[in-house]
Design a protein around this motif. Structure first.
Motif, PDB file in Angstrom:
ATOM      1  N   LEU A  46       0.828  -1.205   0.000  1.00  0.00           N
ATOM      2  CA  LEU A  46       0.000   0.000   0.000  1.00  0.00           C
ATOM      3  C   LEU A  46       0.863   1.256   0.000  1.00  0.00           C
ATOM      4  O   LEU A  46       0.570   2.226  -0.725  1.00  0.00           O
ATOM      5  CB  LEU A  46      -0.923  -0.009   1.224  1.00  0.00           C
ATOM      6  CG  LEU A  46      -1.869   1.174   1.378  1.00  0.00           C
ATOM      7  CD1 LEU A  46      -2.864   1.212   0.226  1.00  0.00           C
ATOM      8  CD2 LEU A  46      -2.618   1.101   2.705  1.00  0.00           C
ATOM      9  N   LEU A  47       1.936   1.254   0.787  1.00  0.00           N
ATOM     10  CA  LEU A  47       2.823   2.422   0.833  1.00  0.00           C
ATOM     11  C   LEU A  47       3.531   2.624  -0.503  1.00  0.00           C
ATOM     12  O   LEU A  47       3.709   3.754  -0.960  1.00  0.00           O
ATOM     13  CB  LEU A  47       3.840   2.250   1.961  1.00  0.00           C
ATOM     14  CG  LEU A  47       3.272   2.263   3.386  1.00  0.00           C
ATOM     15  CD1 LEU A  47       4.370   1.987   4.395  1.00  0.00           C
ATOM     16  CD2 LEU A  47       2.592   3.588   3.693  1.00  0.00           C
ATOM     17  N   ILE A  48       3.950   1.510  -1.115  1.00  0.00           N
ATOM     18  CA  ILE A  48       4.590   1.623  -2.438  1.00  0.00           C
ATOM     19  C   ILE A  48       3.606   2.191  -3.456  1.00  0.00           C
ATOM     20  O   ILE A  48       3.953   3.053  -4.273  1.00  0.00           O
ATOM     21  CB  ILE A  48       5.111   0.242  -2.888  1.00  0.00           C
ATOM     22  CG1 ILE A  48       6.257  -0.209  -1.979  1.00  0.00           C
ATOM     23  CG2 ILE A  48       5.578   0.293  -4.338  1.00  0.00           C
ATOM     24  CD1 ILE A  48       6.735  -1.615  -2.253  1.00  0.00           C
ATOM     25  N   GLY A  49       2.347   1.714  -3.403  1.00  0.00           N
ATOM     26  CA  GLY A  49       1.342   2.240  -4.321  1.00  0.00           C
ATOM     27  C   GLY A  49       1.081   3.715  -4.103  1.00  0.00           C
ATOM     28  O   GLY A  49       0.940   4.488  -5.062  1.00  0.00           O
ATOM     29  N   ILE A  59       4.044   9.740  -9.377  1.00  0.00           N
ATOM     30  CA  ILE A  59       4.776   9.397 -10.602  1.00  0.00           C
ATOM     31  C   ILE A  59       3.807   9.013 -11.711  1.00  0.00           C
ATOM     32  O   ILE A  59       3.923   9.464 -12.862  1.00  0.00           O
ATOM     33  CB  ILE A  59       5.761   8.249 -10.319  1.00  0.00           C
ATOM     34  CG1 ILE A  59       6.780   8.686  -9.265  1.00  0.00           C
ATOM     35  CG2 ILE A  59       6.462   7.818 -11.600  1.00  0.00           C
ATOM     36  CD1 ILE A  59       7.712   7.585  -8.810  1.00  0.00           C
ATOM     37  N   LEU A  60       2.835   8.156 -11.375  1.00  0.00           N
ATOM     38  CA  LEU A  60       1.878   7.712 -12.389  1.00  0.00           C
ATOM     39  C   LEU A  60       1.002   8.870 -12.867  1.00  0.00           C
ATOM     40  O   LEU A  60       0.658   8.943 -14.056  1.00  0.00           O
ATOM     41  CB  LEU A  60       1.011   6.592 -11.820  1.00  0.00           C
ATOM     42  CG  LEU A  60       1.756   5.294 -11.480  1.00  0.00           C
ATOM     43  CD1 LEU A  60       0.810   4.276 -10.842  1.00  0.00           C
ATOM     44  CD2 LEU A  60       2.404   4.700 -12.725  1.00  0.00           C
ATOM     45  N   THR A  61       0.637   9.767 -11.950  1.00  0.00           N
ATOM     46  CA  THR A  61      -0.166  10.927 -12.348  1.00  0.00           C
ATOM     47  C   THR A  61       0.609  11.818 -13.315  1.00  0.00           C
ATOM     48  O   THR A  61       0.078  12.260 -14.348  1.00  0.00           O
ATOM     49  CB  THR A  61      -0.583  11.731 -11.108  1.00  0.00           C
ATOM     50  OG1 THR A  61      -1.325  10.883 -10.219  1.00  0.00           O
ATOM     51  CG2 THR A  61      -1.448  12.911 -11.509  1.00  0.00           C
ATOM     52  N   THR A  62       1.859  12.085 -12.985  1.00  0.00           N
ATOM     53  CA  THR A  62       2.694  12.894 -13.887  1.00  0.00           C
ATOM     54  C   THR A  62       2.846  12.225 -15.245  1.00  0.00           C
ATOM     55  O   THR A  62       2.755  12.881 -16.297  1.00  0.00           O
ATOM     56  CB  THR A  62       4.071  13.132 -13.253  1.00  0.00           C
ATOM     57  OG1 THR A  62       3.909  13.745 -11.977  1.00  0.00           O
ATOM     58  CG2 THR A  62       4.924  14.016 -14.139  1.00  0.00           C
TER      59      THR A  62
END
Length: 485
Positions: free
Chosen positions: A199-202, A208-211
């Protein structure tokens, strides 16, 4: 079953699983929890996680994939003659979705399904009933469009039903599987901690994924724009004159000039005031004054930009026009680059002052004491010791404020006007890239036209520009930052 109700049911099952798992763990050792590998709470959490997480993951994937599949099927039902002049298949699909949603509203208000079927067979009557229900359509409803809306609604309902069955079945299966694994030797704590780690990694990957998503969307639509409009004309033309329907001249330089001009004036206002405020608060102000002045200064950062825009429109603009522009013969309008720049500079003062204050306070006290020890005054210490030591961080703060200024919209809309021009007169109305992005995407326009897609090319250009400023700020801070021990 609606998505909200299904989510509540799954959460209820997860809560039940937590209670059952905890009790089962305690009963398995006859109340002596010392014989358990983990605390009883971990066993309950394991059952709750196996109940809820797979079901919610299925829901997420289902809700992402189902609309794509349904729209791909329903779009094929729309015939070329259903697409009127000036319309597109996407606009017709928007009407299909509106019709399906409007029919759901009619059913929720008590309209029988057989009457709904009759309305679908009579598109004119259907459009009238939908208009009475507050659903506006872009064009007349053709029989194929009405039929496509009925199929769309039916498939959405069927998909929702299968989603409920699948998610509940997966939740029950996870519940039973996890409950069967509850034994004294089961390493429940390791399972829970592993889930928390994932969960913390996500969570750390969201930014990063949003950018990445933003960049890909801008790049894809900008590539589509440059297929319709020459990149050479966009980057080198000195004229901005969009005309929906063809014949546009979409040169970026007037917009880029207005953006840089407004930002420059804003920094001229914000940087000196912000730096002097930061130096006073960190070096000269008493603790009592600082405790009042610093929060009061930072209140400016909490004021919405639309309020600053109204302040520019109603107060600063008329003041600059009456006292400077008209007497000097430089302009007759209250909307000008100077108006937007001054008000934006006021907005940026707390950004510069707060960041600079923190940077100045990070300079070790030993440097100040050493300066005083060789006979320097407080002013000399600030000027020759503290300020040079903090300068790299202050430069980074100024560049961060510049990025904020470049991306501002509302103040420019209300304070600087919407004229795209190349001029050195600060009392003339101009505009910026962000304002034109909003204007090009506002209104009932064809999304596939160059005049609309140019907004994405403008956004990509602005993104690259601000990203460069941020990278430059980070590079300056890292290269010249003093490492104090």
């Amino acid at each position: 079953m609606t998505v909200g109700l299904l989510s509540l049911v799954l959460l209820g099952l997860a809560a039940l699983g937590f209670i059952m798992g905890r009790q089962r763990a305690v009963l398995s050792v006859k109340g002596d929890t010392r014989e358990l590998h983990s605390l009883p709470t971990y066993y309950g959490a394991t059952v709750a996680l196996f109940t809820a997480v797979p079901a919610f993951a299925l829901m997420l994937v289902w809700l992402l994939v189902q609309p794509v599949l349904i729209e791909a099927h329903v779009t094929g039902m729309i015939l070329p003659e259903d697409i009127g002049a000036g319309s597109t298949r996407d606009l017709v699909m928007s009407d299909v979705r509106r019709i399906a949603g409007g029919v759901d509203v009619l059913v929720a208000r008590g309209t029988p399904e057989d009457e709904v079927a009759r309305l679908v067979a009579d598109p004119a009557a259907l459009k009238t009933r939908l208009a009475d229900a507050g659903v506006a359509l872009a064009a007349d409803v053709s029989p194929h469009v009405a039929e496509a809306a009925a199929v769309y609604r039916a498939e959405v309902a069927t998909g929702r039903g299968w989603l409920s069955v699948s998610a509940l079945g997966l939740a029950v299966a996870g519940f039973l599987l996890a409950a069967m694994r509850v034994t004294p030797a089961f390493r429940a704590r390791n399972v829970v901690e592993g889930f928390v780690k994932v969960l913390l990694i996500g969570a750390s990957s969201v930014a990063i994924l949003t950018t990445l998503g933003i960049i890909l969307s801008l790049v894809f639509e900008s590539w589509h724009f440059f297929r319709l409009y020459p990149a050479k004309d966009f980057f080198f033309s000195l004229t901005w004159a969009p005309k929906f329907g063809g014949g546009s001249d979409l040169g970026i330089w007037p917009l880029l000039w207005g953006t840089l001009y407004v930002s420059f004036i804003a920094l001229v206002v914000a940087v000196p005031v912000g730096l002097m405020a930061a130096i006073y608060l960190s070096e000269y102000a008493s603790g009592r004054v600082r405790s009042v002045a610093k929060p009061a200064l930072e209140i400016l950062a909490g004021i919405p930009s639309i309020v600053y825009g109204l302040f520019a429109l109603m107060t600063v603009g008329p003041f600059l026009r009456d006292w400077f522009a008209q007497p000097l013969g430089l302009g007759e309008s209250s909307s000008s680059v100077m108006t937007a720049g001054v008000v934006m500079g006021i907005m940026l003062i707390p950004y510069v002052s707060s960041l600079s204050d923190d940077i100045i306070n990070a300079v070790p006290q030993a440097l100040r004491d050493g300066s005083y020890a060789i006979g320097a005054t407080q002013s000399e210490t600030v000027k020759q010791v503290v300020f040079p030591a903090a300068l790299p961080g202050i430069v980074g703060a100024v560049l961060m404020a510049a990025s904020r200024a470049i991306g501002e919209t509302m103040i420019v809309v209300l304070g600087a006007g919407a004229a795209a021009k190349l001029s050195l007169n600060p009392f003339e109305a101009m505009t910026t890239v962000t304002v034109k992005i909003v204007s090009q995407l506002t209104g009932d326009t064809e999304f596939a036209s160059p005049e609309t897609l140019v907004a994405f090319a403008l956004g990509l250009t602005l993104f690259v520009f601000t990203l460069g400023l941020n990278v430059l700020a980070l590079a300056i801070v890292r290269k010249y930052r003093e490492q104090y021990e």
